[in-house]
Motif scaffolding. Structure first.
Motif, PDB file in Angstrom:
ATOM      1  N   ALA A  99      -1.896  -9.150  -7.378  1.00 14.08           N
ATOM      2  CA  ALA A  99      -2.510  -8.391  -8.257  1.00 14.08           C
ATOM      3  C   ALA A  99      -3.757  -7.778  -7.481  1.00 14.08           C
ATOM      4  CB  ALA A  99      -3.279  -9.202  -9.497  1.00 14.08           C
ATOM      5  N   LYS A 100      -4.190  -6.495  -7.626  1.00 13.29           N
ATOM      6  CA  LYS A 100      -5.185  -5.931  -6.845  1.00 13.29           C
ATOM      7  C   LYS A 100      -5.864  -4.724  -7.669  1.00 13.29           C
ATOM      8  CE  LYS A 100      -7.700  -4.882  -3.334  1.00 13.29           C
ATOM      9  NZ  LYS A 100      -8.616  -5.645  -2.648  1.00 13.29           N
ATOM     10  N   SER A 101      -7.020  -4.715  -7.640  1.00 13.69           N
ATOM     11  CA  SER A 101      -7.666  -3.893  -8.607  1.00 13.69           C
ATOM     12  C   SER A 101      -8.927  -3.265  -7.838  1.00 13.69           C
ATOM     13  CB  SER A 101      -8.252  -4.303  -9.680  1.00 13.69           C
ATOM     14  OG  SER A 101      -7.276  -4.949 -10.535  1.00 13.69           O
ATOM     15  N   PHE A 102      -9.187  -1.685  -7.942  1.00  8.99           N
ATOM     16  CA  PHE A 102     -10.352  -1.329  -7.427  1.00  8.99           C
ATOM     17  C   PHE A 102     -11.213  -1.051  -8.495  1.00  8.99           C
ATOM     18  CE2 PHE A 102      -6.888  -0.270  -4.372  1.00  8.99           C
ATOM     19  CZ  PHE A 102      -7.690  -0.943  -3.328  1.00  8.99           C
ATOM     20  N   GLY A 103     -12.243  -1.781  -8.913  1.00  9.88           N
ATOM     21  CA  GLY A 103     -12.867  -1.737 -10.239  1.00  9.88           C
ATOM     22  C   GLY A 103     -12.174  -1.628 -11.535  1.00  9.88           C
ATOM     23  N   ASP A 104     -12.166  -0.728 -12.128  1.00 16.23           N
ATOM     24  CA  ASP A 104     -11.293  -0.621 -13.415  1.00 16.23           C
ATOM     25  C   ASP A 104      -9.996  -0.217 -12.964  1.00 16.23           C
ATOM     26  OD1 ASP A 104     -13.236  -1.652 -14.820  1.00 16.23           O
ATOM     27  OD2 ASP A 104     -14.029   0.510 -15.628  1.00 16.23           O
ATOM     28  N   LYS A 119      -6.983  -7.348   0.949  1.00 16.90           N
ATOM     29  CA  LYS A 119      -6.972  -8.605   0.264  1.00 16.90           C
ATOM     30  C   LYS A 119      -6.642  -8.586  -1.063  1.00 16.90           C
ATOM     31  CE  LYS A 119      -9.105 -13.064   0.859  1.00 16.90           C
ATOM     32  NZ  LYS A 119      -7.855 -13.703   0.745  1.00 16.90           N
ATOM     33  N   ALA A 120      -5.170  -9.119  -1.291  1.00 16.34           N
ATOM     34  CA  ALA A 120      -5.172  -9.149  -2.898  1.00 16.34           C
ATOM     35  C   ALA A 120      -6.114  -9.941  -3.507  1.00 16.34           C
ATOM     36  CB  ALA A 120      -3.746  -9.710  -2.948  1.00 16.34           C
ATOM     37  N   ASP A 121      -6.269  -9.681  -4.839  1.00 15.82           N
ATOM     38  CA  ASP A 121      -7.118 -10.228  -5.757  1.00 15.82           C
ATOM     39  C   ASP A 121      -6.439 -11.981  -5.974  1.00 15.82           C
ATOM     40  OD1 ASP A 121      -8.755  -8.308  -5.515  1.00 15.82           O
ATOM     41  OD2 ASP A 121      -7.923  -7.440  -7.408  1.00 15.82           O
ATOM     42  N   SER A 122      -5.236 -11.633  -6.611  1.00 16.75           N
ATOM     43  CA  SER A 122      -4.619 -13.031  -6.890  1.00 16.75           C
ATOM     44  C   SER A 122      -2.997 -12.735  -6.340  1.00 16.75           C
ATOM     45  CB  SER A 122      -4.668 -13.195  -8.161  1.00 16.75           C
ATOM     46  OG  SER A 122      -4.031 -12.274  -9.099  1.00 16.75           O
TER      47      SER A 122
END
Ligand SMILES: Nc1ncnc2c1ncn2[C@@H]1O[C@H](COP(=O)(O)OP(=O)(O)O)[C@@H](O)[C@H]1O
Ligand SMILES: [Mg+2]
Lengths: 252, 258
Positions: free
Chosen positions: B27-32, B71-74
């Motif tokens: 999982a990878k997010s940039f803000g929203d 870097k992946a968030d999870s």
């Protein structure tokens, strides 16, 4: 006020500087690239620094002559011009020229490397781009600006000697003697030391602006431009600080 | 164009071969902007997997997470048995010698000649046993991509297709076990694109590298892929061979094949 872009930027630059001190002195050392950058940085600014140094010395001499003549103090011109050049004009003019020439070229170079992903490519090739690009350039500017300043001072003093000989005759030996008799270590050393800080400022600001350039070609131009603006401003601020510090230390 | 001379080995293995790259619930997010949400996929030794996806679906983000530029968030990324998320700088740099990355933009060093571009990764990686062979290695890598006579040129003097080949040569020179290609044919004319696709196949066969190819060029997908995965909604939406996906009923999958 506290989340103004100005403060955010200042904080980011401080962080960038912190990273320089954390990473810069740990291996691996990029000696080759550092030496190459010293050459580039020194060599590129040599002509400009030489020309501006010469004009600075000449103009100071020619402009101070009428006033000095009114007081019958023409023989004091070498001493006065020498002090002015070595204490203030040499360091500041050289640093500003250096900021314009080298600050912008570092900003543009790293900026275009960032935009075209060359910095990422270095990282992928097993190279720490911060060490390879930033640390080497900052060290190079920090060490080369003092050398360039000494050179500009020397050229400026020689130009002053030439200017004095436009009217009247002075031997080089007498001129040198006059200049040296007016100088103490308290004039020379602080003026020399502050140029290291000027050089550091030009390097770190140029690298910071380039390293974090916005994507797109406009980002490269903006990086080069603001590298010059911010580092020139910083040079004046550092100069002001230097005056305060040296007078506190009793050097004035 | 024939640049490699060795005979082609049997088709790349799937299923039974060793797994060299594992993506688990990335999982990878940039803000929203939740770009990747739960992406899982395996890559086997010697296999070409193509990840398909619309523009902006997060394909570049995915490969950049693998190579460690993001870097992946999870989730967990395992490359050649090593968990990328837990590696320090040095271990990561060593792993990167075995993990090639071809940038969508090529990212050639434009202040260096082609030769210096190729020497850069070679000199930066600790390859004590290969000292003194640099010249031959550069020549070999250039010939592998069919550009043996460009060593002294600057990247700016080359065409788009040639730059792509040089970028591939710069990746190949370290003999990686896995190569990540980010849209290798995007922006090239159809004929050059086909040549590059052929080259990706040749590299796989000559060096038994596994390839993780990002693409939305269906012509290239057909030529390159042993297996195709579709990235949509931040997940691995569907996977299978080209033929399997081409017959897929889901309209979102089918949309790529018309
Ligand atoms: N460094 C970043 N910072 C913020 N958003 C990003 C970044 N990189 C990519 N994105 C966003 O992630 C999304 C997917 O981008 P990308 O992976 O480049 O798409 P593509 O599938 O076309 O390669 C886009 O919406 C993009 O705006
Ligand atoms: Mg992309």
């Amino acid at each position: 006020m506290f989340n103004s872009p100005f403060l955010a930027e200042t904080g980011a630059i401080a962080q960038f500087t912190g990273r320089f001190f954390r990473e810069g002195f740990r291996p691996r050392y990029e000696v080759r690239e550092f030496l190459y950058q010293c050459f580039v940085v020194g060599y590129q600014s040599l002509p400009m620094v030489g020309i501006t140094g010469f004009i600075m010395g000449l103009v100071l001499t020619l402009q101070s002559r009428p006033t000095m003549a009114q007081f019958g103090a023409e023989s004091w011109i070498p001493t006065m011009v020498g002090l002015t050049i070595i204490r203030e004009m040499g360091p500041i003019i050289t640093a500003l020229i250096f900021a314009g020439k080298i600050g912008s070229s570092i900003g543009a170079e790293l900026g275009s490397m960032r935009v075209t992903e060359q910095i990422d490519a270095m990282e992928v090739s097993g190279t720490n781009p911060f060490k390879y690009l930033v640390v080497t350039r900052v060290l190079a500017t920090t060490l080369m600006l003092p050398l360039l300043t000494v050179l500009a001072d020397a050229i400026g003093l020689y130009a002053s000697y030439v200017g004095i000989n436009f009217k009247g005759v002075t031997s080089l030996a007498l001129f040198t003697n006059n200049v040296l008799s007016g100088l103490t270590f308290a004039d020379v050393l602080p003026a020399f030391f502050k140029t290291f800080f000027f050089g550091f400022a030009v390097g770190i600001i140029g690298c910071y602006k380039g390293y974090y350039a916005d994507k797109g070609t406009a980002g490269v131009g903006a990086a080069a431009n603001s590298a010059v603006v911010v580092s020139s401003l910083l040079i004046f601020i550092l100069d002001l600080l230097a005056v305060q510090v040296t007078s506190l230390m009793g050097f004035n | 164009m024939k640049t490699l001379t060795e005979p082609a080995p049997p088709p790349a293995p799937t299923g039974s071969a060793e797994v060299v790259l594992t993506l688990e619930h990335i999982a990878k997010s940039f803000g929203d902007n939740h770009v990747l949400q739960d992406f899982s996929l395996n890559l086997h030794r010697g296999e070409n997997v193509v990840v398909l996806g619309k523009s902006g679906s997060g394909k570049s983000v995915l490969v950049k997470c693998i190579i460690g530029l993001l870097k992946a968030d999870s989730g967990r990324i395992t490359v050649l048995g090593q968990d990328v998320g837990t590696l320090g700088h040095e271990a990561m740099d060593q792993l990167r010698a075995k993990l090639g990355f071809l940038f969508q933009s090529n990212a050639l060093y434009d202040s260096m000649t082609v030769r210096e571009n190729l020497l850069f990764p070679l000199r930066r990686q600790w390859l004590a046993d290969r000292r003194g062979q640099e010249k031959e290695m550069v020549q070999q890598a250039l010939e592998d991509v069919g550009l043996g006579d460009t060593a002294e040129k600057m990247p700016a003097e080359l065409s788009g297709g040639q730059r792509k080949r040089i970028a591939l040569a710069r990746t190949l020179i370290l003999r990686p076990e896995i190569i990540l290609y980010d849209e290798p044919t995007t922006g090239l004319d159809p004929i050059t694109a086909r040549e590059i696709s052929g080259l990706i196949r040749e590299v796989q066969q000559k060096y038994q590298t596994a390839a993780f190819v990002i693409s939305h060029d269906m012509d290239s997908v057909r030529l390159v892929a042993d297996r195709v995965a579709l990235l949509a909604d931040g997940r691995c939406y569907a996977q299978g061979t080209y033929a399997e996906l081409a017959k897929h009923e889901d309209p979102r999958v089918h949309a790529f094949f018309i």
